[in-house]
Write a protein that holds these residues in place. Structure first.
Motif, PDB file in Angstrom:
ATOM      1  N   LYS A  78     123.991  30.231  66.705  1.00 24.08           N
ATOM      2  CA  LYS A  78     122.650  30.428  67.253  1.00 24.08           C
ATOM      3  C   LYS A  78     122.052  29.059  67.542  1.00 24.08           C
ATOM      4  CE  LYS A  78     119.142  31.541  64.537  1.00 24.08           C
ATOM      5  NZ  LYS A  78     118.148  32.298  63.729  1.00 24.08           N
ATOM      6  N   PHE A  79     121.432  28.938  68.725  1.00 26.66           N
ATOM      7  CA  PHE A  79     120.746  27.720  69.141  1.00 26.66           C
ATOM      8  C   PHE A  79     119.287  28.071  69.400  1.00 26.66           C
ATOM      9  CE2 PHE A  79     125.157  27.326  70.258  1.00 26.66           C
ATOM     10  CZ  PHE A  79     125.486  26.035  69.905  1.00 26.66           C
ATOM     11  N   GLU A  80     118.384  27.351  68.738  1.00 25.92           N
ATOM     12  CA  GLU A  80     116.956  27.545  68.947  1.00 25.92           C
ATOM     13  C   GLU A  80     116.422  26.316  69.664  1.00 25.92           C
ATOM     14  OE1 GLU A  80     115.085  29.965  65.444  1.00 25.92           O
ATOM     15  OE2 GLU A  80     116.546  28.529  64.609  1.00 25.92           O
ATOM     16  N   ILE A  81     115.793  26.544  70.810  1.00 24.45           N
ATOM     17  CA  ILE A  81     115.344  25.460  71.671  1.00 24.45           C
ATOM     18  C   ILE A  81     113.825  25.546  71.803  1.00 24.45           C
ATOM     19  CG2 ILE A  81     115.546  24.439  73.979  1.00 24.45           C
ATOM     20  CD1 ILE A  81     118.258  26.365  73.935  1.00 24.45           C
ATOM     21  N   GLU A  82     113.122  24.490  71.360  1.00 28.61           N
ATOM     22  CA  GLU A  82     111.674  24.448  71.495  1.00 28.61           C
ATOM     23  C   GLU A  82     111.308  24.171  72.945  1.00 28.61           C
ATOM     24  OE1 GLU A  82     109.959  21.598  68.842  1.00 28.61           O
ATOM     25  OE2 GLU A  82     110.725  22.616  67.054  1.00 28.61           O
ATOM     26  N   LEU A  83     110.457  25.027  73.512  1.00 25.02           N
ATOM     27  CA  LEU A  83     110.051  24.880  74.904  1.00 25.02           C
ATOM     28  C   LEU A  83     108.662  24.274  75.052  1.00 25.02           C
ATOM     29  CD1 LEU A  83     111.319  28.329  76.231  1.00 25.02           C
ATOM     30  CD2 LEU A  83     112.484  26.123  76.341  1.00 25.02           C
ATOM     31  N   GLY A  84     107.975  24.090  73.935  1.00 24.87           N
ATOM     32  CA  GLY A  84     106.614  23.553  73.981  1.00 24.87           C
ATOM     33  C   GLY A  84     105.598  24.662  73.780  1.00 24.87           C
ATOM     34  N   GLY A  85     104.466  24.319  73.242  1.00 26.29           N
ATOM     35  CA  GLY A  85     103.409  25.295  73.015  1.00 26.29           C
ATOM     36  C   GLY A  85     103.789  26.360  72.006  1.00 26.29           C
ATOM     37  N   GLY A  86     104.754  26.056  71.138  1.00 27.09           N
ATOM     38  CA  GLY A  86     105.190  27.016  70.132  1.00 27.09           C
ATOM     39  C   GLY A  86     106.219  28.015  70.640  1.00 27.09           C
ATOM     40  N   GLU A  87     106.506  27.972  71.934  1.00 24.70           N
ATOM     41  CA  GLU A  87     107.464  28.909  72.516  1.00 24.70           C
ATOM     42  C   GLU A  87     108.892  28.406  72.292  1.00 24.70           C
ATOM     43  OE1 GLU A  87     107.890  31.465  76.633  1.00 24.70           O
ATOM     44  OE2 GLU A  87     106.820  29.572  76.679  1.00 24.70           O
ATOM     45  N   PHE A 129     117.193  35.027  74.016  1.00 22.17           N
ATOM     46  CA  PHE A 129     115.964  35.617  73.515  1.00 22.17           C
ATOM     47  C   PHE A 129     114.813  34.656  73.762  1.00 22.17           C
ATOM     48  CE2 PHE A 129     119.435  37.320  71.069  1.00 22.17           C
ATOM     49  CZ  PHE A 129     119.129  38.662  70.876  1.00 22.17           C
ATOM     50  N   ARG A 130     113.614  35.201  73.783  1.00 23.19           N
ATOM     51  CA  ARG A 130     112.404  34.401  73.927  1.00 23.19           C
ATOM     52  C   ARG A 130     111.466  34.734  72.777  1.00 23.19           C
ATOM     53  NH1 ARG A 130     107.999  35.126  78.759  1.00 23.19           N
ATOM     54  NH2 ARG A 130     106.647  33.390  78.170  1.00 23.19           N
ATOM     55  N   ARG A 131     110.933  33.688  72.150  1.00 28.29           N
ATOM     56  CA  ARG A 131     109.928  33.851  71.099  1.00 28.29           C
ATOM     57  C   ARG A 131     108.675  33.136  71.593  1.00 28.29           C
ATOM     58  NH1 ARG A 131     111.950  31.462  66.124  1.00 28.29           N
ATOM     59  NH2 ARG A 131     113.306  33.269  66.074  1.00 28.29           N
ATOM     60  N   ARG A 132     107.623  33.905  71.869  1.00 19.54           N
ATOM     61  CA  ARG A 132     106.401  33.356  72.465  1.00 19.54           C
ATOM     62  C   ARG A 132     105.652  32.406  71.533  1.00 19.54           C
ATOM     63  NH1 ARG A 132     105.409  35.927  77.263  1.00 19.54           N
ATOM     64  NH2 ARG A 132     106.485  37.899  77.545  1.00 19.54           N
ATOM     65  N   ASP A 133     105.693  32.654  70.231  1.00 16.39           N
ATOM     66  CA  ASP A 133     105.094  31.743  69.260  1.00 16.39           C
ATOM     67  C   ASP A 133     105.829  31.920  67.935  1.00 16.39           C
ATOM     68  OD1 ASP A 133     103.506  33.656  67.462  1.00 16.39           O
ATOM     69  OD2 ASP A 133     102.587  34.091  69.409  1.00 16.39           O
ATOM     70  N   PRO A 134     105.675  30.982  67.014  1.00 16.23           N
ATOM     71  CA  PRO A 134     106.452  31.005  65.769  1.00 16.23           C
ATOM     72  C   PRO A 134     106.281  32.279  64.938  1.00 16.23           C
ATOM     73  CG  PRO A 134     105.393  28.879  66.040  1.00 16.23           C
ATOM     74  CD  PRO A 134     104.861  29.765  67.120  1.00 16.23           C
ATOM     75  N   ASP A 135     105.155  32.954  65.071  1.00 19.08           N
ATOM     76  CA  ASP A 135     104.915  34.165  64.287  1.00 19.08           C
ATOM     77  C   ASP A 135     105.374  35.434  64.992  1.00 19.08           C
ATOM     78  OD1 ASP A 135     103.714  32.640  62.262  1.00 19.08           O
ATOM     79  OD2 ASP A 135     101.778  32.699  63.308  1.00 19.08           O
ATOM     80  N   ALA A 136     105.789  35.328  66.251  1.00 19.13           N
ATOM     81  CA  ALA A 136     106.187  36.505  67.031  1.00 19.13           C
ATOM     82  C   ALA A 136     107.656  36.838  66.808  1.00 19.13           C
ATOM     83  CB  ALA A 136     105.931  36.259  68.515  1.00 19.13           C
ATOM     84  N   ASP A 137     107.991  38.085  67.078  1.00 18.35           N
ATOM     85  CA  ASP A 137     109.393  38.495  67.063  1.00 18.35           C
ATOM     86  C   ASP A 137     110.062  38.004  68.342  1.00 18.35           C
ATOM     87  OD1 ASP A 137     109.175  39.856  64.645  1.00 18.35           O
ATOM     88  OD2 ASP A 137     108.663  41.759  65.622  1.00 18.35           O
ATOM     89  N   SER A 138     111.361  37.772  68.277  1.00 15.58           N
ATOM     90  CA  SER A 138     112.117  37.378  69.461  1.00 15.58           C
ATOM     91  C   SER A 138     112.324  38.598  70.347  1.00 15.58           C
ATOM     92  CB  SER A 138     113.478  36.812  69.059  1.00 15.58           C
ATOM     93  OG  SER A 138     113.314  35.656  68.276  1.00 15.58           O
ATOM     94  N   GLU A 139     112.222  38.376  71.656  1.00 13.92           N
ATOM     95  CA  GLU A 139     112.444  39.432  72.636  1.00 13.92           C
ATOM     96  C   GLU A 139     113.700  39.096  73.423  1.00 13.92           C
ATOM     97  OE1 GLU A 139     108.964  39.355  75.079  1.00 13.92           O
ATOM     98  OE2 GLU A 139     107.622  39.652  73.385  1.00 13.92           O
ATOM     99  N   LYS A 140     114.613  40.039  73.520  1.00 15.26           N
ATOM    100  CA  LYS A 140     115.850  39.799  74.270  1.00 15.26           C
ATOM    101  C   LYS A 140     115.527  39.750  75.757  1.00 15.26           C
ATOM    102  CE  LYS A 140     120.573  41.500  74.603  1.00 15.26           C
ATOM    103  NZ  LYS A 140     121.487  42.516  74.076  1.00 15.26           N
ATOM    104  N   ALA A 141     115.960  38.676  76.397  1.00 13.88           N
ATOM    105  CA  ALA A 141     115.702  38.503  77.823  1.00 13.88           C
ATOM    106  C   ALA A 141     116.940  38.813  78.657  1.00 13.88           C
ATOM    107  CB  ALA A 141     115.233  37.082  78.101  1.00 13.88           C
TER     108      ALA A 141
END
Length: 160
Positions: free
Chosen positions: A14-23, A38-50
């Motif tokens: 698994k690779f987690e890539i910070e996109l800025g603004g917590g995303e 997957f996309r995680r809109r902010d650190p407290d959100a669940d990941s959404e499969k894209a």
């Protein structure tokens, strides 16, 4: 940009890539070759499969993104030719340009080069028909109209 990598025992990596603004964008590469994005809109959100890709499709998309098929080249200037061979060009004022801090009047661009500055883009703002008292700032994009010779003369004074 921070990228963190972790093993997923029995699954892959698994690779987690910070996109800025917590995303974040999360890429899971399965041992089978399947890729999931997957996309995680902010650190407290669940990941959404894209997206989900097969190994072959993921490699093809990766080579496209990497530039194997097309390598964009941003020109130093953008050129548009108007009727009569007149050019409409965009020039960004680089750091250290002798024009930075000058007004359009004191820079005397028209008399020195023949180029007419018709607009200035400053961030998201566009100053159309800027007045003689307009002060030039680093990073401003000057939109100028003139002959190729006028443009060439302006380019010489742009960087000093």
């Amino acid at each position: 940009m921070t990228i963190s990598e972790s093993d997923l025992p029995g699954v892959g990596k698994k690779f987690e890539i910070e996109l800025g603004g917590g995303e974040e964008m999360i890429v899971v590469i399965h041992n089978t070759g399947k890729r999931e994005v997957f996309r995680r809109r902010d650190p407290d959100a669940d990941s959404e499969k894209a997206f989900e890709f097969s190994d072959d499709l993921a490699r093809t998309i990766g080579s496209i993104i990497e530039g194997a098929y097309f390598q964009p080249v941003e020109p130093d200037t953008q050129e548009t030719t108007l009727p009569g061979g007149i050019l409409l060009e965009w020039y960004e004022l680089p750091p250290g340009s002798p024009l930075v801090g000058e007004t359009l009047e004191s820079a005397d661009i028209g008399n020195r080069t023949g180029l007419a500055v018709v607009a200035i883009q400053r961030g998201d703002e566009v100053l159309d028909s800027p007045g003689a008292g307009t002060t030039l700032r680093e990073g401003d994009t000057l939109i100028g109209v003139g002959t190729p010779e006028n443009c060439e003369a302006f380019e010489e004074i742009l960087t000093g």
